[in-house]
Design an enzyme around this catalytic site. Structure first.
Site, PDB file in Angstrom:
ATOM      1  N   GLY A   1       0.387  -4.265  -8.519  1.00  0.00           N
ATOM      2  CA  GLY A   1       1.428  -4.606  -7.555  1.00  0.00           C
ATOM      3  C   GLY A   1       2.795  -4.450  -8.182  1.00  0.00           C
TER       4      GLY A   1
ATOM      5  CD  GLN B   1       7.594  -6.508 -10.731  1.00  0.00           C
ATOM      6  OE1 GLN B   1       6.920  -6.327  -9.724  1.00  0.00           O
ATOM      7  NE2 GLN B   1       7.059  -6.694 -11.926  1.00  0.00           N
TER       8      GLN B   1
ATOM      9  CB  CYS C   1       4.348 -10.246 -14.268  1.00  0.00           C
ATOM     10  SG  CYS C   1       5.778  -9.694 -13.322  1.00  0.00           S
ATOM     11  CG  LEU C   2       3.590  -3.936 -13.994  1.00  0.00           C
ATOM     12  CD1 LEU C   2       3.819  -2.773 -13.041  1.00  0.00           C
ATOM     13  CD2 LEU C   2       2.738  -3.493 -15.182  1.00  0.00           C
TER      14      LEU C   2
ATOM     15  CD  GLU D   1       3.587  -7.756  -6.842  1.00  0.00           C
ATOM     16  OE1 GLU D   1       4.811  -7.587  -7.012  1.00  0.00           O
ATOM     17  OE2 GLU D   1       2.771  -7.731  -7.780  1.00  0.00           O
TER      18      GLU D   1
ATOM     19  CG  HIS E   1       8.126 -10.229  -8.305  1.00  0.00           C
ATOM     20  ND1 HIS E   1       8.871 -10.472  -9.431  1.00  0.00           N
ATOM     21  CD2 HIS E   1       6.889  -9.885  -8.749  1.00  0.00           C
ATOM     22  CE1 HIS E   1       8.106 -10.290 -10.514  1.00  0.00           C
ATOM     23  NE2 HIS E   1       6.900  -9.944 -10.124  1.00  0.00           N
TER      24      HIS E   1
HETATM   25 ZN    ZN Z   1       5.180  -9.576 -11.211  1.00  0.00          ZN
END
Ligand code: ZN
Length: 196
Positions: A45, A50, A107-108, A150, A153
């Site tokens: 996701g 991001q 999380c990226l 997500e 975010h």
């Molecule tokens: Zn994340």
């Protein structure tokens, strides 16, 4: 085009996304770029924040996950999750339904940082798809967890905010380090370019 992913400590991750009023060509291009960025990073996701866009837009693809089940219901009929992947949610609104469960998340924007996060196990989702068509469904398992991560975010909320105190305390040193690295990289002067 692959986009740079911003890390914890970057102010955009704390910004609430603007609702998308019109799905323009620029938004379609951003969606394509977000999928490419997510796949390249092997994520499931990615939220617009991001990649440095404070918008109500997220993309997901759970097809590669085989060890964490998900269920998806449309008008109370269970439907195969894979048939609805990859998934784009625009302006999503979530209603929690199930009991709160603890589950592992990464999380990226937090490389190499993982921890248990509490979230309702089942949710109802209302959103628009990438063509502006209204979506309304219920889901549980990994899909419910991913959509909540997500959607958080998109509202400037991060998974560390929902970790139990002891889990977050264990990660404190890594989180502090990540913030200072991110802040340092944001202060770096732009590379000097010869004026010819
Ligand atoms: Zn994340």
């Amino acid at each position: 085009m692959r986009l740079p992913v911003v890390y914890y400590g970057h102010p955009v991750l704390r910004q609430k996304g603007r609702p998308i009023r019109e799905i323009t060509e620029e938004i379609q291009k951003l969606i394509e770029d977000m999928f490419e960025t997510m796949e390249d990073a092997q994520g499931i996701g990615l939220a617009a924040q991001q990649v440095n866009h404070a918008l109500q837009l997220t993309v997901m693809d759970l097809r590669g996950v085989t060890d964490r089940p998900s269920a998806l219901f449309i008008q109370d009929q269970e439907v195969p999750v894979d048939e609805h992947m990859p998934m784009v949610l625009i302006n999503p609104v979530i209603t929690p339904l199930g009991d709160v469960e603890l589950g592992p998340e990464g999380c990226l924007s937090f490389p190499e940082i993982y921890g248990e996060v509490s979230r309702p196990g089942e949710i109802e989702v209302q959103a628009l798809d990438r063509h502006g068509k209204p979506l309304h469904f219920r889901c549980s398992g990994l899909l419910a967890r991913c959509i909540q991560h997500e959607t958080d975010h998109l509202n400037g909320i991060l998974f560390i905010d929902r970790m139990p105190t002891d889990v977050r305390a264990r990660l404190k040193r890594d989180l502090d380090l990540l913030v200072s690295e991110t802040k340092r990289s944001l202060k770096k002067p732009k590379p000097w370019k010869a004026p010819f």
